[in-house]
Design an enzyme around this catalytic site. Structure first.
Site, PDB file in Angstrom:
ATOM      1  N   LEU A 127      11.947-106.075  87.043  1.00 17.32           N
ATOM      2  CA  LEU A 127      13.206-105.487  86.234  1.00 17.32           C
ATOM      3  C   LEU A 127      14.342-104.937  87.180  1.00 17.32           C
ATOM      4  O   LEU A 127      14.431-104.272  88.009  1.00 17.32           O
ATOM      5  CB  LEU A 127      12.727-103.962  85.445  1.00 17.32           C
ATOM      6  CG  LEU A 127      13.559-103.348  84.469  1.00 17.32           C
ATOM      7  CD1 LEU A 127      12.761-102.555  83.537  1.00 17.32           C
ATOM      8  CD2 LEU A 127      14.636-102.463  85.054  1.00 17.32           C
ATOM      9  N   HIS A 231      11.407 -96.529  96.498  1.00 12.31           N
ATOM     10  CA  HIS A 231      12.756 -96.535  96.797  1.00 12.31           C
ATOM     11  C   HIS A 231      13.605 -95.758  95.781  1.00 12.31           C
ATOM     12  O   HIS A 231      13.163 -95.384  94.657  1.00 12.31           O
ATOM     13  CB  HIS A 231      13.256 -98.015  96.704  1.00 12.31           C
ATOM     14  CG  HIS A 231      14.375 -98.276  97.330  1.00 12.31           C
ATOM     15  ND1 HIS A 231      15.527 -97.917  96.383  1.00 12.31           N
ATOM     16  CD2 HIS A 231      14.798 -98.779  98.271  1.00 12.31           C
ATOM     17  CE1 HIS A 231      16.774 -98.225  97.334  1.00 12.31           C
ATOM     18  NE2 HIS A 231      16.342 -98.775  98.515  1.00 12.31           N
TER      19      HIS A 231
END
Length: 337
Positions: A127, A231
């Protein structure tokens, strides 16, 4: 502006390549490499075209398109069965407890064990939303459209589904986790290993990665503190996955140590709650805000719209019907926005 999710094709190569260059590295499913992206798009077109109900290793690539400008502004992917063609490796955090009678002391240590536990699972991934479009719920549209696609083609997917989140990458584009473990055995940087994996698969991991568990306490501080952390750009994605019913069960990526989220496919909120029915009215004036999808395989399309459930049928607004290219009497899948 109106946006629609549709099946990707080889004509989307340049748009995907431009977005891949914006990812900042560590994004295995969207490498900034034309040959890899071409192969992925060709594999996706073959998957959309295949008939049959058996589960095989396939990749479906979807894109987010601005219907006014025709620009592709985002993408996402769905994988039917990871580990089908070659083993799917993860580290799983396990615990070893030992006791010494002489010292009257019990010691407990966490280990990273190389496993294939998740082989055969389906996966949602890849994505990416263009930085210029990160408003208006388009990221949510991309993410949840995958679940409507799975619901509409349930026979092509497994009973378990996973999502890998990118781990912590430092300022130079390296991975503290990789440097502490993989980098010591492969003689290549994180970026080199990640690019090789994106282009050639991870069989080289099976060939060279040590099979013995790794004691987490023996890793340096920088590596230990990033294990299982997403992240910063993936924190919102992790919250969305948790909202859908995914959970972190101690599995981490072998490259960057990012968390792998796992769920039972039929328990995912947007799959379990998806409504399937025929359109009984395509001129709804006002209704509940929803994600609405129609079309099978390469004809799949999904967008935001308005719906009203009427028994087993559903009414939708005219703009949604136009975006989905459908009329009355056609099957749609929908979930509340």
């Amino acid at each position: 502006m109106s946006f629609v999710i549709r099946a990707a094709d080889t004509g989307d190569l340049q748009a995907l390549y431009e977005m891949a260059k914006l990812t900042g590295g560590g994004f295995t499913n969207l490498p900034p490499d034309r040959n890899s992206l071409t192969g992925k798009l060709e594999a996706s077109e073959a998957a959309f075209a295949r008939e049959g109900e058996e589960i095989v290793a396939e990749t479906f690539v979807l894109v987010l398109q601005n219907t006014e400008t025709r620009d592709v502004r985002g993408t996402c992917q769905v994988f039917t069965a990871v580990g089908h063609d070659w083993p799917f490796y993860s580290y799983r955090i396990t615990r070893l407890t030992q006791h010494s009678r002489e010292l009257e002391r019990t010691m407990s240590a966490e280990l990273l064990s190389l496993v294939n536990d998740l082989g055969g699972s389906s996966e949602v991934g890849g994505l990416f939303l263009h930085p210029g479009e990160r408003a208006g719920g388009l990221g949510l549209l991309l993410a949840r459209s995958r679940y409507l696609f799975i619901a509409a083609h349930r026979h092509r997917f497994g009973d378990r589904i996973l999502a890998e989140l990118r781990g912590i990458i430092d300022e130079r584009g390296g991975s503290p986790f990789w440097d502490a473990i993989g980098g010591k055995f492969f003689g290549m940087s994180f970026q080199e290993a990640d690019e090789f994996n994106a282009s050639n698969g991870n069989q080289f991991i099976a060939d060279l990665m040590p099979k013995h568990p790794v004691y987490i306490a023996m890793l340096d501080d920088e590596a230990r503190k990033v294990i299982g952390l997403p992240h910063p750009s993936g924190r919102a994605a992790m919250r969305m996955l948790e909202h859908e019913g995914f959970s972190y069960e101690g599995y981490v990526d072998i490259f960057d140590g990012g968390p792998t989220m796992v769920a039972r496919t039929d328990a995912v909120r947007s799959i379990a709650g998806a409504h399937c029915g025929e359109t009984v009215d395509c001129g709804l004036a006002k209704g509940e805000k929803a994600l609405i999808a129609a079309g099978e395989m390469a004809d799949f399309r999904c967008c935001y719209g308005a719906r009203e459930l009427r028994g087993e049928g559903v009414a939708i607004d005219a703009q949604t019907a136009e975006l989905l290219r459908i009329g009355e009497g056609e099957t749609v899948w929908s979930i509340p926005r």
